[in-house]
Design an enzyme around this catalytic site. Sequence first.
Site, PDB file in Angstrom:
ATOM      1  N   HIS A 232       0.821  -1.216   0.000  1.00 47.91           N
ATOM      2  CA  HIS A 232       0.000   0.000   0.000  1.00 47.91           C
ATOM      3  C   HIS A 232       0.851   1.261   0.000  1.00 47.91           C
ATOM      4  O   HIS A 232       0.390   2.325   0.427  1.00 47.91           O
ATOM      5  CB  HIS A 232      -0.936  -0.003   1.212  1.00 47.91           C
ATOM      6  CG  HIS A 232      -1.872  -1.163   1.248  1.00 47.91           C
ATOM      7  ND1 HIS A 232      -2.518  -1.577   2.395  1.00 47.91           N
ATOM      8  CD2 HIS A 232      -2.274  -2.017   0.265  1.00 47.91           C
ATOM      9  CE1 HIS A 232      -3.273  -2.625   2.119  1.00 47.91           C
ATOM     10  NE2 HIS A 232      -3.139  -2.919   0.839  1.00 47.91           N
ATOM     11  N   GLU A 262      -3.215  -6.687  -9.561  1.00 48.88           N
ATOM     12  CA  GLU A 262      -1.871  -6.454  -9.031  1.00 48.88           C
ATOM     13  C   GLU A 262      -0.909  -7.440  -9.693  1.00 48.88           C
ATOM     14  O   GLU A 262      -1.189  -8.629  -9.768  1.00 48.88           O
ATOM     15  CB  GLU A 262      -1.867  -6.612  -7.504  1.00 48.88           C
ATOM     16  CG  GLU A 262      -2.837  -5.635  -6.831  1.00 48.88           C
ATOM     17  CD  GLU A 262      -3.021  -5.885  -5.338  1.00 48.88           C
ATOM     18  OE1 GLU A 262      -2.201  -6.622  -4.755  1.00 48.88           O
ATOM     19  OE2 GLU A 262      -3.983  -5.348  -4.759  1.00 48.88           O
ATOM     20  N   GLU A 358      -3.639 -13.629  -3.702  1.00 48.88           N
ATOM     21  CA  GLU A 358      -2.601 -12.613  -3.869  1.00 48.88           C
ATOM     22  C   GLU A 358      -1.422 -12.820  -2.910  1.00 48.88           C
ATOM     23  O   GLU A 358      -1.209 -12.035  -1.991  1.00 48.88           O
ATOM     24  CB  GLU A 358      -3.185 -11.217  -3.693  1.00 48.88           C
ATOM     25  CG  GLU A 358      -4.014 -10.995  -2.439  1.00 48.88           C
ATOM     26  CD  GLU A 358      -4.446  -9.555  -2.271  1.00 48.88           C
ATOM     27  OE1 GLU A 358      -3.595  -8.655  -2.427  1.00 48.88           O
ATOM     28  OE2 GLU A 358      -5.632  -9.334  -1.981  1.00 48.88           O
TER      29      GLU A 358
END
Length: 403
Positions: A232, A262, A358
Site C-alpha cells: 500500500h 496487481e 494474492e
Amino acid sequence: MQMPKTLRIRNGDKVRSTFSAQEYANRQARLRAHLAAENIDAAIFTSYHNINYYSDFLYCSFGRPYALVVTEDDVISISANIDGGQPWRRTVGTDNIVYTDWQRDNYFAAIQQALPKARRIGIEHDHLNLQNRDKLAARYPDAELVDVAAACMRMRMIKSAEEHVMIRHGARIADIGGAAVVEALGDQVPEYEVALHATQAMVRAIADTFEDVELMDTWTWFQSGINTDGAHNPVTTRKVNKGDILSLNCFPMIAGYYTALERTLFLDHCSDDHLRLWQVNVEVHEAGLKLIKPGARCSDIARELNEIFLKHDVLQYRTFGYGHSFGTLSHYYGREAGLELREDIDTVLEPGMVVSMEPMIMLPEGLPGAGGYREHDILIVNENGAENITKFPYGPEKNIIRK
C-alpha cells in the site's frame, strides 16, 4: 431569524440506482429479518460501506458524520446540508433528512427525527466512535445499543448475481488499467506519470460502461524499486530504471465497489536472483488458485500455501494474508474481515463469495533479489469450484517489459 436544525432538499429527479430496485429490496429484507430475529427495533448505520450497501448512497465525509436509519417500514439517509440534494437523489429508500451546521449536534437531531424512539437499536461497533456513541445514547436513554456490524458483514460476504456482474466489469476495467501501466512504462518515467495514465484509462472505461455513475476514488499504485516493499505504498516521483522490480496495482471504484489487479513487472530485464523469487511467488499463486472452491476453509488454504514458501525457505518474507473478499469496500472503508485467507480465519468458502488470491513476499534492501513480489487475481466461488475473472497475464514469460 431562527435557522432550522434539519431540512428536506428535493432538488432534481432521482437518479438511476446502481442495482435494481429488487436487489435493494432483497438486501433490506435480509437486514429486517435479522433485526426482527434479534428483537432490534431499528438500525442506525454510520459506515460508508453499510450505508452504500443498503441505500446506494456513498457519502463524502470531509469531517462530518452520516447515517442510515432502517426500521420495519423506513429507510432514511441522514446527510449534511453541504451536499445539497445529491444524497436524496441517490438514496434508495423512503426519505432523506438533511442536517444543518447552524446548531451543534444537529446530526443527532436528524437521526432522532427519523427514529423518535426505540427500545433496542443496532449500531456498528467497528465504526461508531466513542464520542458519537455517547451522544447517541444520550438521545435514547432508555434504549439498548447492540452491534449489527458483524451480522451485516456476513450478509455482504455472499454476493448476488447483480453484484457478480458489477465485479466482472471491475475486473475487466482493472485489466484496462494494467495495460495502460505497461503502455506508459519506460526508462526514467516517474511513477506518478505511469499511475496517472492508468487511472485516467480506468475512469474513462467506467464512464463508458455505466450510466449515471459517480466517478470517485479510482486509483493506481505503481511502485518501483524499494517502493515495492509495501503493498500500500503511495506513488512517488521516483523514476523507473531498467532492471527495476515494479508493482502494478490498479483499483477501479464503481459505485463504492472495489476490484483490483496487481502484478509484478520488470523493465527490460530481470536478474537471476529476482527471477528465482518471482517464480516461487508465482508457484504459490498458481497453487492458491486451485485451492479456491466451496467447502475450503480459509485457514487451511493459508497453511497449505505456507508449506510451499517454507519449502523454498522464504516463508519468513511473507507479508500478509493470501487473499480477501470483494464488494463495497475501499482502502478507507468496508473490509470484510470475516472472509480473508489467513491462518486466524476459519470461514468456509461458499458459492457466491468473491475472493482474491494474492501471495506476496518482500526481501529487504541488501539481500539478493530485494523487493516486493505480488500477483493478484479475483475469483468467483461457484458450485463446482471457482472462476478466475482476471485476464491480465502474470509471471516472467509475460511481464518482463522490453521497450
